[in-house]
Scaffold this motif. Sequence first.
Motif, PDB file in Angstrom:
ATOM      1  N   ASN A   7       0.841  -1.186   0.000  1.00 44.19           N
ATOM      2  CA  ASN A   7       0.000   0.000   0.000  1.00 44.19           C
ATOM      3  C   ASN A   7       0.886   1.250   0.000  1.00 44.19           C
ATOM      4  N   PRO A   8       0.810   2.091  -1.023  1.00 40.14           N
ATOM      5  CA  PRO A   8       1.708   3.252  -1.108  1.00 40.14           C
ATOM      6  C   PRO A   8       1.335   4.395  -0.157  1.00 40.14           C
ATOM      7  N   ASP A   9       0.152   4.314   0.468  1.00 41.81           N
ATOM      8  CA  ASP A   9      -0.331   5.426   1.293  1.00 41.81           C
ATOM      9  C   ASP A   9      -0.014   5.264   2.774  1.00 41.81           C
ATOM     10  N   VAL A  10       0.790   4.263   3.130  1.00 44.78           N
ATOM     11  CA  VAL A  10       1.055   4.015   4.553  1.00 44.78           C
ATOM     12  C   VAL A  10       2.509   4.270   4.901  1.00 44.78           C
ATOM     13  N   VAL A  11       2.763   4.440   6.187  1.00 47.48           N
ATOM     14  CA  VAL A  11       4.137   4.588   6.678  1.00 47.48           C
ATOM     15  C   VAL A  11       4.806   3.226   6.748  1.00 47.48           C
ATOM     16  N   LEU A  12       4.107   2.258   7.346  1.00 51.29           N
ATOM     17  CA  LEU A  12       4.575   0.871   7.383  1.00 51.29           C
ATOM     18  C   LEU A  12       3.420  -0.020   6.950  1.00 51.29           C
ATOM     19  N   ASP A  13       3.650  -0.861   5.947  1.00 50.92           N
ATOM     20  CA  ASP A  13       2.593  -1.762   5.497  1.00 50.92           C
ATOM     21  C   ASP A  13       2.614  -3.043   6.322  1.00 50.92           C
ATOM     22  N   ILE A  14       1.734  -3.954   5.987  1.00 49.26           N
ATOM     23  CA  ILE A  14       1.474  -5.128   6.821  1.00 49.26           C
ATOM     24  C   ILE A  14       2.724  -5.926   7.161  1.00 49.26           C
ATOM     25  N   THR A  67      -4.022 -16.601  10.655  1.00 46.51           N
ATOM     26  CA  THR A  67      -4.293 -15.773   9.463  1.00 46.51           C
ATOM     27  C   THR A  67      -3.026 -15.510   8.656  1.00 46.51           C
ATOM     28  N   LYS A  68      -1.977 -16.281   8.937  1.00 44.78           N
ATOM     29  CA  LYS A  68      -0.724 -16.236   8.178  1.00 44.78           C
ATOM     30  C   LYS A  68      -0.041 -14.871   8.239  1.00 44.78           C
ATOM     31  N   GLY A  69      -0.247 -14.152   9.326  1.00 41.33           N
ATOM     32  CA  GLY A  69       0.381 -12.849   9.490  1.00 41.33           C
ATOM     33  C   GLY A  69      -0.058 -11.838   8.456  1.00 41.33           C
ATOM     34  N   LYS A  70      -1.301 -11.942   7.998  1.00 43.26           N
ATOM     35  CA  LYS A  70      -1.773 -11.056   6.925  1.00 43.26           C
ATOM     36  C   LYS A  70      -2.765  -9.996   7.400  1.00 43.26           C
ATOM     37  N   ILE A  71      -3.210 -10.084   8.662  1.00 46.85           N
ATOM     38  CA  ILE A  71      -4.229  -9.134   9.142  1.00 46.85           C
ATOM     39  C   ILE A  71      -3.736  -8.464  10.424  1.00 46.85           C
ATOM     40  N   PRO A  72      -3.584  -7.135  10.412  1.00 47.63           N
ATOM     41  CA  PRO A  72      -3.105  -6.415  11.601  1.00 47.63           C
ATOM     42  C   PRO A  72      -4.243  -6.125  12.585  1.00 47.63           C
ATOM     43  N   ALA A  73      -4.634  -7.141  13.334  1.00 45.57           N
ATOM     44  CA  ALA A  73      -5.753  -6.988  14.270  1.00 45.57           C
ATOM     45  C   ALA A  73      -5.320  -7.407  15.665  1.00 45.57           C
ATOM     46  N   TYR A  74      -5.693  -6.596  16.675  1.00 41.81           N
ATOM     47  CA  TYR A  74      -5.425  -6.953  18.068  1.00 41.81           C
ATOM     48  C   TYR A  74      -6.709  -7.464  18.704  1.00 41.81           C
ATOM     49  N   LEU A  75      -6.597  -8.551  19.478  1.00 45.05           N
ATOM     50  CA  LEU A  75      -7.759  -9.156  20.127  1.00 45.05           C
ATOM     51  C   LEU A  75      -7.700  -8.900  21.630  1.00 45.05           C
ATOM     52  N   GLY A  76      -8.762  -8.274  22.160  1.00 43.58           N
ATOM     53  CA  GLY A  76      -8.834  -8.008  23.597  1.00 43.58           C
ATOM     54  C   GLY A  76     -10.122  -8.562  24.184  1.00 43.58           C
ATOM     55  N   SER A  77     -10.296  -8.376  25.484  1.00 43.84           N
ATOM     56  CA  SER A  77     -11.467  -8.899  26.193  1.00 43.84           C
ATOM     57  C   SER A  77     -12.760  -8.362  25.585  1.00 43.84           C
ATOM     58  N   SER A  78     -13.732  -9.250  25.357  1.00 44.13           N
ATOM     59  CA  SER A  78     -14.986  -8.866  24.710  1.00 44.13           C
ATOM     60  C   SER A  78     -16.027  -8.402  25.722  1.00 44.13           C
ATOM     61  N   PHE A  79     -16.651  -7.236  25.451  1.00 46.03           N
ATOM     62  CA  PHE A  79     -17.711  -6.710  26.308  1.00 46.03           C
ATOM     63  C   PHE A  79     -19.024  -7.465  26.126  1.00 46.03           C
ATOM     64  N   ALA A  80     -19.186  -8.134  24.999  1.00 44.41           N
ATOM     65  CA  ALA A  80     -20.470  -8.766  24.686  1.00 44.41           C
ATOM     66  C   ALA A  80     -20.853  -9.842  25.696  1.00 44.41           C
ATOM     67  N   PHE A  81     -19.859 -10.440  26.348  1.00 45.38           N
ATOM     68  CA  PHE A  81     -20.133 -11.578  27.221  1.00 45.38           C
ATOM     69  C   PHE A  81     -20.183 -11.203  28.705  1.00 45.38           C
ATOM     70  N   ILE A  82     -20.094  -9.910  29.025  1.00 42.73           N
ATOM     71  CA  ILE A  82     -19.972  -9.501  30.433  1.00 42.73           C
ATOM     72  C   ILE A  82     -21.128 -10.014  31.289  1.00 42.73           C
ATOM     73  N   ALA A  83     -22.359  -9.733  30.864  1.00 41.76           N
ATOM     74  CA  ALA A  83     -23.516 -10.128  31.684  1.00 41.76           C
ATOM     75  C   ALA A  83     -23.561 -11.638  31.877  1.00 41.76           C
ATOM     76  N   ALA A  84     -23.296 -12.389  30.808  1.00 44.76           N
ATOM     77  CA  ALA A  84     -23.309 -13.852  30.906  1.00 44.76           C
ATOM     78  C   ALA A  84     -22.212 -14.341  31.844  1.00 44.76           C
ATOM     79  N   MET A  85     -21.029 -13.753  31.753  1.00 47.74           N
ATOM     80  CA  MET A  85     -19.920 -14.172  32.605  1.00 47.74           C
ATOM     81  C   MET A  85     -20.179 -13.809  34.066  1.00 47.74           C
ATOM     82  N   GLN A  86     -20.789 -12.639  34.306  1.00 47.95           N
ATOM     83  CA  GLN A  86     -21.124 -12.272  35.678  1.00 47.95           C
ATOM     84  C   GLN A  86     -22.057 -13.296  36.312  1.00 47.95           C
ATOM     85  N   MET A  87     -23.046 -13.732  35.553  1.00 51.62           N
ATOM     86  CA  MET A  87     -23.982 -14.723  36.052  1.00 51.62           C
ATOM     87  C   MET A  87     -23.278 -16.050  36.335  1.00 51.62           C
TER      88      MET A  87
END
Length: 430
Positions: A7-14, A67-87
């Motif tokens: 990608n020519p528009d980035v400082v550092l590509d994938i 994903t073979k090192g092709k997607i720059p995504a960070y995975l963190g704790s999900s808020f969607a499961f909070i109520a279920a986990m509290q129970m």
Amino acid sequence: MKENYRNPDVVLDIHDKPKGIKWLGLSLQHLFTMFGATVLVPILVGINPGIALFSSGLGTIVYLIITKGKIPAYLGSSFAFIAAMQMLMKDDGYPAVALGAITTGIVYLIVSAIVKRAGSAWLDKLLPSIVVGPVVMVIGLGLAGNAASQAMYAVGANGEQVYSVKYIAVALITMSLTIFFNMYLKGFMGLIPILLGIVCGYFIALAVGIVDVEPIRQAAWFALPDFQAPFVTYTPKFYLTAIVTMAPIAFVTMTEHIGHLMVLNKLTKRDFFKEPGLDKTLKGDGLAQIVAGLVGGPPVTSYGENIGVLAITRVHSVFVIGGAAALAMGLSFVGKLTAIIQSIPNPVIAGISFILFGVIASSGLKILIDNKIDFNLKRNLLIASVILVVGIGGLTFQVGAVAVSGMALATLFGIILNLILPEKAKSELE
């Protein structure tokens, strides 16, 4: 897209690798961006935050590998499961939460296998905007009562709840500062308003004397996270309630997963649905959740906050993301840090939660608006109404020891109604 495309528009590509201090600085930026939200989830649920940091880093590395090192995504704790986990934590503790996290990962793996064989069009039919929007609103609004209670009540000498003006003041000041940071700060500081809000709220809580600092003094600088691993800390047990409560929510977070991929496609000028493929991204996310569950952490999901960092910095390197994951795992072994996080008082968390839970609910509303959902149609009105009231009201369906409640039940009702209701009611056809 060619394999060697840049990608020519980035400082550092994938696949560009930064060096030395620059690498460390860029990775720290992602660490700080995800830190507040990732540790807030375990605090709300009652899970050791050190485990959540470790599992988010480990889960991210698993995702990058799958994903073979092709997607720059960070995975963190999900808020969607909070109520279920509290129970689940309240009724059965860590083992049930771990089984639930592993279950959601398995759901991802099953869907990944189906997508690989049959494509993804069926997902759109199963989870259209009229189902996803209200369910996302339930995620936020269903937790509103918890946030209000944390802001109002201190614990008395005999363990009873005591109304506290001091708690309310700390919560409202924390909320106000976080809103200010969100609106008026720029650059890197503008990316971490949640973390800044927690830090400022913490110092205010210290000043008014509602922080217990003794556990911090006693904590060691180096300490293993309190891993809740099967066959080591506890004996695995089959909790049907954990399965039926957590599994439906996985379909909701899948829509978030797909949405983030769409944003990343535009940002990086690639098509990750084709390469490495949606089946691979779902598989990576699913395995990351299973790994998180095996060490006792909450389910993980890709973080929009970190995608925002990619957009602003124009640094898309997976090496930077991997560096942030390694730093998160390293920090999980700092005992003092874990003790400080666990000492954050309820009103500080409540002040942040007023914003975060509201933003989640507003995101669901935005889904409905962006997709121009017509509420003049009875079908749409009925689906949304049932999801909202069942989910926010906390309706519970229980048979013996098995209970399905809140958002899980609302999601199931939404999916069923979407599949069986006609496009228009008979009165609308006249």
